[in-house]
Write a protein that holds these residues in place. Structure first.
Motif, PDB file in Angstrom:
ATOM      1  N   LEU A  41       5.664  -1.985  10.278  1.00 51.30           N
ATOM      2  CA  LEU A  41       4.954  -2.368   8.912  1.00 51.30           C
ATOM      3  C   LEU A  41       5.929  -1.603   7.807  1.00 51.30           C
ATOM      4  N   PHE A  42       6.181  -2.429   6.832  1.00 55.75           N
ATOM      5  CA  PHE A  42       6.488  -2.014   5.418  1.00 55.75           C
ATOM      6  C   PHE A  42       5.294  -1.950   4.557  1.00 55.75           C
ATOM      7  N   LEU A  43       4.830  -0.456   3.948  1.00 53.61           N
ATOM      8  CA  LEU A  43       3.930  -0.329   3.213  1.00 53.61           C
ATOM      9  C   LEU A  43       4.367   0.113   1.929  1.00 53.61           C
ATOM     10  N   GLY A  44       4.075  -0.779   0.761  1.00 54.14           N
ATOM     11  CA  GLY A  44       4.072  -0.397  -0.547  1.00 54.14           C
ATOM     12  C   GLY A  44       3.158   0.635  -1.042  1.00 54.14           C
ATOM     13  N   HIS A  45       3.691   1.997  -1.057  1.00 55.59           N
ATOM     14  CA  HIS A  45       2.431   2.934  -1.291  1.00 55.59           C
ATOM     15  C   HIS A  45       2.130   3.251  -2.669  1.00 55.59           C
ATOM     16  N   GLY A  46       2.908   3.097  -3.702  1.00 56.92           N
ATOM     17  CA  GLY A  46       2.538   3.277  -5.040  1.00 56.92           C
ATOM     18  C   GLY A  46       2.265   4.642  -5.282  1.00 56.92           C
ATOM     19  N   SER A  47       1.216   4.687  -6.488  1.00 54.59           N
ATOM     20  CA  SER A  47       0.713   6.055  -6.757  1.00 54.59           C
ATOM     21  C   SER A  47       0.095   7.001  -5.618  1.00 54.59           C
ATOM     22  N   PRO A  48       0.354   8.187  -5.663  1.00 54.92           N
ATOM     23  CA  PRO A  48      -0.549   9.239  -4.794  1.00 54.92           C
ATOM     24  C   PRO A  48      -1.794   9.010  -4.776  1.00 54.92           C
ATOM     25  N   MET A  49      -2.297   8.827  -6.021  1.00 55.12           N
ATOM     26  CA  MET A  49      -3.632   8.714  -6.029  1.00 55.12           C
ATOM     27  C   MET A  49      -4.490   7.365  -5.113  1.00 55.12           C
ATOM     28  N   ASN A  50      -3.484   6.501  -4.671  1.00 57.63           N
ATOM     29  CA  ASN A  50      -4.181   5.483  -3.539  1.00 57.63           C
ATOM     30  C   ASN A  50      -4.375   6.415  -2.315  1.00 57.63           C
ATOM     31  N   ALA A  51      -4.129   7.473  -2.339  1.00 52.08           N
ATOM     32  CA  ALA A  51      -4.437   8.457  -0.904  1.00 52.08           C
ATOM     33  C   ALA A  51      -5.884   8.682  -0.924  1.00 52.08           C
ATOM     34  N   ILE A  52      -6.481   8.792  -2.266  1.00 52.54           N
ATOM     35  CA  ILE A  52      -7.934   9.151  -1.947  1.00 52.54           C
ATOM     36  C   ILE A  52      -8.927   8.354  -2.758  1.00 52.54           C
ATOM     37  N   GLU A  53      -8.101   7.053  -3.417  1.00 57.30           N
ATOM     38  CA  GLU A  53      -9.050   6.152  -4.143  1.00 57.30           C
ATOM     39  C   GLU A  53      -9.257   4.978  -3.128  1.00 57.30           C
ATOM     40  N   ASN A  55      -9.514   1.430  -3.306  1.00 61.40           N
ATOM     41  CA  ASN A  55      -9.297   0.132  -3.904  1.00 61.40           C
ATOM     42  C   ASN A  55      -8.612  -1.069  -3.216  1.00 61.40           C
ATOM     43  N   GLU A  56      -8.219  -2.031  -3.915  1.00 56.72           N
ATOM     44  CA  GLU A  56      -7.745  -3.068  -3.303  1.00 56.72           C
ATOM     45  C   GLU A  56      -6.418  -2.873  -2.205  1.00 56.72           C
ATOM     46  N   PHE A  57      -5.790  -1.877  -2.712  1.00 54.45           N
ATOM     47  CA  PHE A  57      -4.517  -1.524  -1.731  1.00 54.45           C
ATOM     48  C   PHE A  57      -4.985  -0.756  -0.495  1.00 54.45           C
ATOM     49  N   SER A  58      -5.933   0.211  -0.793  1.00 49.57           N
ATOM     50  CA  SER A  58      -6.210   1.075   0.274  1.00 49.57           C
ATOM     51  C   SER A  58      -6.945   0.532   1.454  1.00 49.57           C
ATOM     52  N   ARG A  59      -7.647  -0.593   0.934  1.00 53.04           N
ATOM     53  CA  ARG A  59      -8.424  -1.550   1.586  1.00 53.04           C
ATOM     54  C   ARG A  59      -7.555  -2.356   2.433  1.00 53.04           C
ATOM     55  N   GLY A  60      -6.617  -2.744   1.889  1.00 53.35           N
ATOM     56  CA  GLY A  60      -5.562  -3.500   2.430  1.00 53.35           C
ATOM     57  C   GLY A  60      -4.840  -2.662   3.815  1.00 53.35           C
ATOM     58  N   TRP A  61      -4.750  -1.482   3.561  1.00 50.14           N
ATOM     59  CA  TRP A  61      -4.232  -0.534   4.635  1.00 50.14           C
ATOM     60  C   TRP A  61      -5.188  -0.435   5.838  1.00 50.14           C
ATOM     61  N   GLN A  62      -6.238  -0.216   5.312  1.00 51.53           N
ATOM     62  CA  GLN A  62      -7.496  -0.043   6.027  1.00 51.53           C
ATOM     63  C   GLN A  62      -7.688  -1.180   6.927  1.00 51.53           C
ATOM     64  N   GLN A  63      -7.540  -2.299   6.384  1.00 47.83           N
ATOM     65  CA  GLN A  63      -7.862  -3.506   7.041  1.00 47.83           C
ATOM     66  C   GLN A  63      -6.620  -3.692   8.155  1.00 47.83           C
ATOM     67  N   ILE A  64      -5.492  -3.514   7.971  1.00 40.90           N
ATOM     68  CA  ILE A  64      -4.245  -3.562   8.765  1.00 40.90           C
ATOM     69  C   ILE A  64      -4.684  -2.601   9.877  1.00 40.90           C
ATOM     70  N   GLY A  65      -4.729  -1.467   9.583  1.00 39.24           N
ATOM     71  CA  GLY A  65      -4.993  -0.607  10.630  1.00 39.24           C
ATOM     72  C   GLY A  65      -6.095  -0.851  11.675  1.00 39.24           C
ATOM     73  N   ARG A  66      -7.306  -1.558  11.347  1.00 38.29           N
ATOM     74  CA  ARG A  66      -8.326  -2.037  12.135  1.00 38.29           C
ATOM     75  C   ARG A  66      -7.714  -3.235  12.961  1.00 38.29           C
ATOM     76  N   SER A  67      -6.606  -3.706  12.609  1.00 35.93           N
ATOM     77  CA  SER A  67      -6.111  -4.981  13.426  1.00 35.93           C
ATOM     78  C   SER A  67      -4.944  -4.548  14.327  1.00 35.93           C
ATOM     79  N   LEU A 107      -6.468  15.730  -4.974  1.00 34.42           N
ATOM     80  CA  LEU A 107      -5.512  15.031  -4.348  1.00 34.42           C
ATOM     81  C   LEU A 107      -4.508  16.258  -3.405  1.00 34.42           C
ATOM     82  N   PHE A 108      -4.486  17.311  -4.315  1.00 28.73           N
ATOM     83  CA  PHE A 108      -3.891  18.783  -3.620  1.00 28.73           C
ATOM     84  C   PHE A 108      -4.633  19.124  -2.745  1.00 28.73           C
ATOM     85  N   ASP A 109      -5.914  18.968  -2.713  1.00 23.96           N
ATOM     86  CA  ASP A 109      -6.594  19.505  -1.529  1.00 23.96           C
ATOM     87  C   ASP A 109      -6.833  18.747  -0.287  1.00 23.96           C
TER      88      ASP A 109
END
Length: 291
Positions: A41-53, A55-67, A107-109
């Motif tokens: 995989l190459f993952l475009g990670h963008g803002s650190p906030m994607n770690a806890i939000e 959104n369309e990007f985190s959902r994309g990662w979750q979907q790939i993880g399930r596959s 995010l720091f937590d």
């Protein structure tokens, strides 16, 4: 005992701990057994906030993880660990590094307490012949790694190691170094490059949360075309591609993890894209799956 016998016996003693580690590693790798080649995989990670939000990007990662097949371990090449020389994390319990500022306390937590794998680190160091790879026990998991991996594997129960980016190496050298990791794919190791193929923080436009500058969109599209065509040489020589590429990749650290992903592509392996969107003017979230 004469001097020659003394030196030979001393040498034998000095290599015994290393030999024991190698034997232990071989036992662990044998326990994993051979597997079909894991995807890369190459993952475009963008803002650190994607770690806890969510959104369309985190959902994309979750979907790939399930596959994906459940990996035995993960090796991540993150834009956020640059070193002089090449290193791999070798601690048993890597710390969660919050290498950013100005974000909410939530995010720091976040902690991502995945185990490390000193054994896999040793194996990685051994199989790379293009460069000497040192074992690091200080770094941990930076946000380029944990912010995306926590969406793929939220239970933090899969060992994770990181491979650093040697800032003294050329794009070609990074690409060729990646090829040395190919054997790990058939041991159930998921290899992830984490960065952004278009990444220019100097001219982000917060008024463009869902769109990109024309030159950023152009570069993203051209890179996807070259990836789909298997034109790795053009991607290695991105600095020759013109003004739009200069603006899109002003510094290499977020781009180089893509070359590690491409360097692991086997002949005729399928390539697919997800999260294909350019945001805030100058950030591409495009992600790539090989295999």
């Amino acid at each position: 005992m004469d001097r020659r016998k003394f030196l030979l016996s001393s040498l034998a003693l000095s290599i015994t701990p290393y030999a024991m580690k190698v034997n232990a590693l071989q036992n662990i790798v044998s326990h994993w057994g051979n597997t079909p080649a894991m995807p890369v995989l190459f993952l475009g990670h963008g803002s650190p906030m994607n770690a806890i939000e969510l959104n369309e990007f985190s959902r994309g990662w979750q979907q790939i993880g399930r596959s994906l097949p459940i990996p035995n371990a993960i090796l991540c090449v993150s834009a956020h660990w640059e070193t002089r020389g090449t290193f791999v994390t070798a601690m048993e319990k890597p710390r969660t590094i919050h290498d950013f500022g100005g974000f909410p306390q939530a995010l720091f937590d976040v902690q991502y307490p995945a185990p490390g794998s000193p054994e896999l680190a040793i194996e990685t160091s051994n199989i790379i012949t293009q460069a000497e790879v040192g074992l690091d026990e200080r770094w941990g998991l930076d946000h380029g790694a944990w912010s995306v991996i926590r969406h793929l594997y939220p239970n933090a129960d899969i060992p994770v190691i990181q491979l650093s980016l040697d800032y003294g190496k050329s794009p070609r050298e990074h690409y060729e170094l990646a090829a040395g990791l190919a054997a790990l794919r058939k041991k159930g190791v998921l290899i992830i490059g984490s960065g952004n193929i278009v990444h220019n923080l100097r001219i982000i436009d917060w008024k463009k949360p869902d769109t990109g500058y024309d030159w950023a969109v152009e570069t993203d599209a051209k890179m996807r075309q070259w990836i789909a065509e298997g034109n790795h040489q053009a991607l290695i020589d991105y600095k020759k591609a013109g003004k739009a590429f200069e603006q899109s990749v002003p510094t290499p650290e977020h781009y180089l993890p893509l070359l590690y992903t491409l360097g692991l592509q086997g002949k005729n392996e399928e390539v697919s894209f997800f999260n294909t969107k350019t945001i805030m003017g100058s950030i591409s979230m495009t992600s790539v799956k090989i295999g």
